[in-house]
Write a protein that holds these residues in place. Structure first.
Motif, PDB file in Angstrom:
ATOM      1  N   ASP A  69       0.810  -1.216   0.000  1.00  0.00           N
ATOM      2  CA  ASP A  69       0.000   0.000   0.000  1.00  0.00           C
ATOM      3  C   ASP A  69       0.845   1.269   0.000  1.00  0.00           C
ATOM      4  O   ASP A  69       0.327   2.372   0.100  1.00  0.00           O
ATOM      5  N   GLY A  70       2.156   1.122  -0.115  1.00  0.00           N
ATOM      6  CA  GLY A  70       3.022   2.280  -0.195  1.00  0.00           C
ATOM      7  C   GLY A  70       3.439   2.855   1.140  1.00  0.00           C
ATOM      8  O   GLY A  70       4.166   3.859   1.188  1.00  0.00           O
ATOM      9  N   ILE A  71       3.002   2.252   2.247  1.00  0.00           N
ATOM     10  CA  ILE A  71       3.420   2.672   3.580  1.00  0.00           C
ATOM     11  C   ILE A  71       3.739   1.433   4.405  1.00  0.00           C
ATOM     12  O   ILE A  71       3.252   0.336   4.120  1.00  0.00           O
ATOM     13  N   VAL A  72       4.572   1.604   5.412  1.00  0.00           N
ATOM     14  CA  VAL A  72       4.976   0.489   6.279  1.00  0.00           C
ATOM     15  C   VAL A  72       4.566   0.810   7.704  1.00  0.00           C
ATOM     16  O   VAL A  72       5.002   1.828   8.264  1.00  0.00           O
ATOM     17  N   ASP A  73       3.689  -0.032   8.287  1.00  0.00           N
ATOM     18  CA  ASP A  73       3.348   0.143   9.694  1.00  0.00           C
ATOM     19  C   ASP A  73       4.365  -0.619  10.545  1.00  0.00           C
ATOM     20  O   ASP A  73       5.254  -1.305  10.033  1.00  0.00           O
ATOM     21  N   PHE A  74       4.202  -0.518  11.882  1.00  0.00           N
ATOM     22  CA  PHE A  74       5.231  -1.101  12.752  1.00  0.00           C
ATOM     23  C   PHE A  74       5.267  -2.621  12.647  1.00  0.00           C
ATOM     24  O   PHE A  74       6.346  -3.230  12.697  1.00  0.00           O
ATOM     25  N   ASN A  75       4.110  -3.258  12.498  1.00  0.00           N
ATOM     26  CA  ASN A  75       4.097  -4.720  12.383  1.00  0.00           C
ATOM     27  C   ASN A  75       4.851  -5.173  11.123  1.00  0.00           C
ATOM     28  O   ASN A  75       5.589  -6.159  11.151  1.00  0.00           O
ATOM     29  N   GLU A  76       4.651  -4.449  10.008  1.00  0.00           N
ATOM     30  CA  GLU A  76       5.394  -4.775   8.793  1.00  0.00           C
ATOM     31  C   GLU A  76       6.884  -4.511   8.993  1.00  0.00           C
ATOM     32  O   GLU A  76       7.742  -5.292   8.562  1.00  0.00           O
ATOM     33  N   TYR A  77       7.183  -3.403   9.659  1.00  0.00           N
ATOM     34  CA  TYR A  77       8.577  -3.045   9.918  1.00  0.00           C
ATOM     35  C   TYR A  77       9.257  -4.126  10.748  1.00  0.00           C
ATOM     36  O   TYR A  77      10.390  -4.531  10.483  1.00  0.00           O
ATOM     37  N   LEU A  78       8.523  -4.616  11.753  1.00  0.00           N
ATOM     38  CA  LEU A  78       9.081  -5.630  12.649  1.00  0.00           C
ATOM     39  C   LEU A  78       9.263  -6.960  11.928  1.00  0.00           C
ATOM     40  O   LEU A  78      10.322  -7.585  11.995  1.00  0.00           O
ATOM     41  N   SER A  79       8.222  -7.411  11.211  1.00  0.00           N
ATOM     42  CA  SER A  79       8.303  -8.700  10.523  1.00  0.00           C
ATOM     43  C   SER A  79       9.265  -8.630   9.347  1.00  0.00           C
ATOM     44  O   SER A  79       9.870  -9.640   8.978  1.00  0.00           O
ATOM     45  N   GLY A  80       9.445  -7.449   8.768  1.00  0.00           N
ATOM     46  CA  GLY A  80      10.356  -7.308   7.647  1.00  0.00           C
ATOM     47  C   GLY A  80      11.814  -7.382   8.038  1.00  0.00           C
ATOM     48  O   GLY A  80      12.688  -7.515   7.181  1.00  0.00           O
TER      49      GLY A  80
END
Length: 579
Positions: free
Chosen positions: A210-221
């Motif tokens: 979606d063009g943005i990264v939330d904290f959960n995505e940041y963490l799992s990434g």
């Protein structure tokens, strides 16, 4: 008698030396562009010292000259002009020549509104469409770079941290316009290619695209990193410049995934786990679940429990700051501010911000507060309301007997919040229009990752144009005012033009002989069909190939079809199978 003859000869020779020039011949006028004409003619006779005078629409242009060619400039495209020439010398002036008529080509106007933005894929150029233009010529640093049939172009052959100057000219079969005003843009980067690396990392982390990264995505990434979750939270919050709760690619690149952020102190780790984590309760103590966030990710539960029990000196089931290992005293220095350094509010809305710090400070202060806000110096609570949209830098402090800690708090009042629709659809066969709308009166707009053929008006926020590429585009919308920028992802779905079958509509085959026919169509069909095939033949719906070995003879009217996301087309194939 001899003298008389000589005298008569002298009289007859006088006209040869005093004759005016002949009229210039073969005058031609040729348009070299929409604003320039070249006039040529054959030389006059009649002696030496001949000069020529050129007339346009019976008015002299330029100065008298001895050359037999003249260049006229500054003309109007699409206008008809008449030229003639006369010749002069010391004996007189000839009559004007026959007319030579020419019409200047109707070249398109000069492009306006050229904009250049340095993005992750190069420099993106956009300009206003010019009526009558069939092509645009792009110049970089004064040299022709490429051409484009649309009013957008991406220069991907650029170096990092380099300034480029761009201009554009419009063109059609009549010629080129003059160049537009130049714009300059400096590409991002420092030569290390880290931007490209972190852009790829951002795209890999952005799980829902979606063009943005939330904290959960940041963490799992960053699953391969064993850094404690609260340290990752500290990095995430430090990278989130607009305090929106998510990261854009620019925020991600600017902080290189958080690697430039200083590791939080033990006091900050305690506060992050107790206050700012998803499970934090803000009670001033860490339970075992909050404590687990302060350890390296992947630590086994048995190890977590063992470490927790060792620190829990009074067996209370909670860890105090002292038990966690935060030691306060004269040797430890001043308090440390641990609260977030970005705060937001709407204009004229109630504002509240609590300065948080280690060591239970005796007093607090804040200087540079915008009008309407005050601080309780005993509790550190900043309250009030601000009427004026803007971004305000405030110096906050926390003090005890050992000293004072200061930090800069950025208060953003009236950040734009984009409220236009999050989805839109268009087609390559029709003009597209979408208006970015937002709260708090933005002064500028932007949209990145638009399909080719579609541009954004950065002043009004209107996205318009006819898409030339189909697909689904995650367009990052931005609205900006004095407080900062608000973003939103627009999912734009562009359907292609429906297919049009253009393969032959007759075919022949023979019983017991291998047969093959391929359905051909425009606009990249995604599936094909065929009904009424004779026995022994089948169609591959993904490729449109009809093949097999016919078992019966006859003439068959086969309905063939081609389909894509924009629609479908069908035709009748007359298939003759011989015995």
């Amino acid at each position: 008698m001899r003298f008389l003859i000589l005298f008569l000869l002298a009289l007859t020779a006088i006209p040869a030396f005093s004759q005016a020039p002949t009229v210039p011949g073969s005058v031609t006028a040729t348009a070299s562009s929409g604003t320039a004409v070249t006039v040529t003619w054959t030389a006059s006779t009649g002696g030496a010292g001949i000069t020529y005078r050129i007339f346009r629409n019976n008015n002299q242009v330029g100065s008298d000259q001895s050359a037999t060619t003249f260049s006229d400039s500054g003309l109007t495209p699409g206008q008809t002009y008449t030229y003639n020439v006369s010749a002069s010398n010391s004996s007189g002036t000839s009559a004007q020549s026959a007319d030579a008529t020419v019409t200047t080509p109707n070249t398109p106007g000069t492009p306006t509104g050229l904009r250049a933005v340095a993005g992750t894929n190069g420099v993106v150029l956009n300009w206003n469409t010019v009526s009558g233009a069939t092509e645009y010529v792009i110049f970089r640093n004064g040299t022709e770079l490429d051409t484009s049939t649309t009013n957008t172009f991406i220069d991907s052959d650029v170096e990092v941290a380099t300034t480029y100057r761009y201009s554009v000219a419009s063109s059609n079969t009549s010629g080129d316009s003059s160049k537009s005003a130049e714009v300059a843009v400096t590409t991002k980067g420092d030569g290390s290619q880290r931007e490209a690396v972190w852009t790829r990392a951002f795209e890999a982390v952005d799980g829902d695209f979606d063009g943005i990264v939330d904290f959960n995505e940041y963490l799992s990434g960053h699953a391969s990193t064993n850094i404690p979750e609260v340290v990752m939270l500290h990095r995430f919050r430090s990278s989130d410049d607009d305090d929106s709760g998510d990261l854009t690619v620019d925020e991600y690149i600017a902080h290189f995934g958080g690697k430039t952020v200083k590791r939080p102190s033990k006091a900050q780790i305690f506060t992050l786990a107790d206050v700012f984590s998803d499970i934090g309760d803000g009670d001033g103590y860490l339970d075992i679940y909050e404590f687990a966030l302060t350890l390296n990710r992947g630590t086994q539960n048995a190890v977590i429990q063992k470490k927790f029990d060792k620190l829990d000196k009074n067996d209370s089931g909670f860890l105090s700051e002292a038990e966690f290992g935060i030691r306060y005293g004269d040797t430890e220095g001043a308090p440390e501010i641990t609260s977030s350094l970005i705060a937001t509010a709407e204009p004229n809305a109630a504002f509240s911000y609590q300065i948080l710090a280690s060591k239970d400070p005796d007093s607090y202060n804040a200087t540079g507060l915008p009008s309407g806000l005050t601080i309780d110096t005993t509790t550190g609570l900043i309250t009030g309301s601000v009427a004026t949209i803007g971004s305000y830098s405030v110096t906050i402090s926390a003090t005890d007997a050992t000293g004072t800690d200061t930090a800069t708090l950025v208060i953003k009042i009236g950040l734009p919040s984009i409220n236009s629709a999050a989805t839109a659809s268009g087609s390559t066969t029709a003009a597209f229009s979408y208006q970015i709308t937002s709260t708090n009166s933005p002064t500028g707009y932007n949209a990145t990752n638009l399909p080719a053929g579609v541009t954004v008006n950065t002043t009004t926020g209107l996205i318009s144009g006819t898409p030339t590429a189909s697909g689904t585009f995650n367009v990052l919308l931005t609205a900006t005012n004095a407080a900062g920028a608000g973003t939103k992802t627009l999912v734009l779905t562009v359907t292609p033009a429906p297919p049009s079958i253009n393969s032959s509509l007759t075919a022949t085959g023979k019983v017991a002989t291998t047969f093959s026919y391929s359905i051909a169509a425009t606009n990249s069909p995604t599936s094909y069909s065929a009904t009424g095939l004779p026995s022994g033949l089948n169609i591959a719906t993904s490729t449109g190939i009809i093949s097999g070995t016919p078992t019966v003879a006859g003439t068959f009217n086969v309905t063939i079809g081609a389909t894509n996301a924009g629609g479908s087309d069908s035709e009748t194939l007359v298939l003759t199978i011989a015995p």
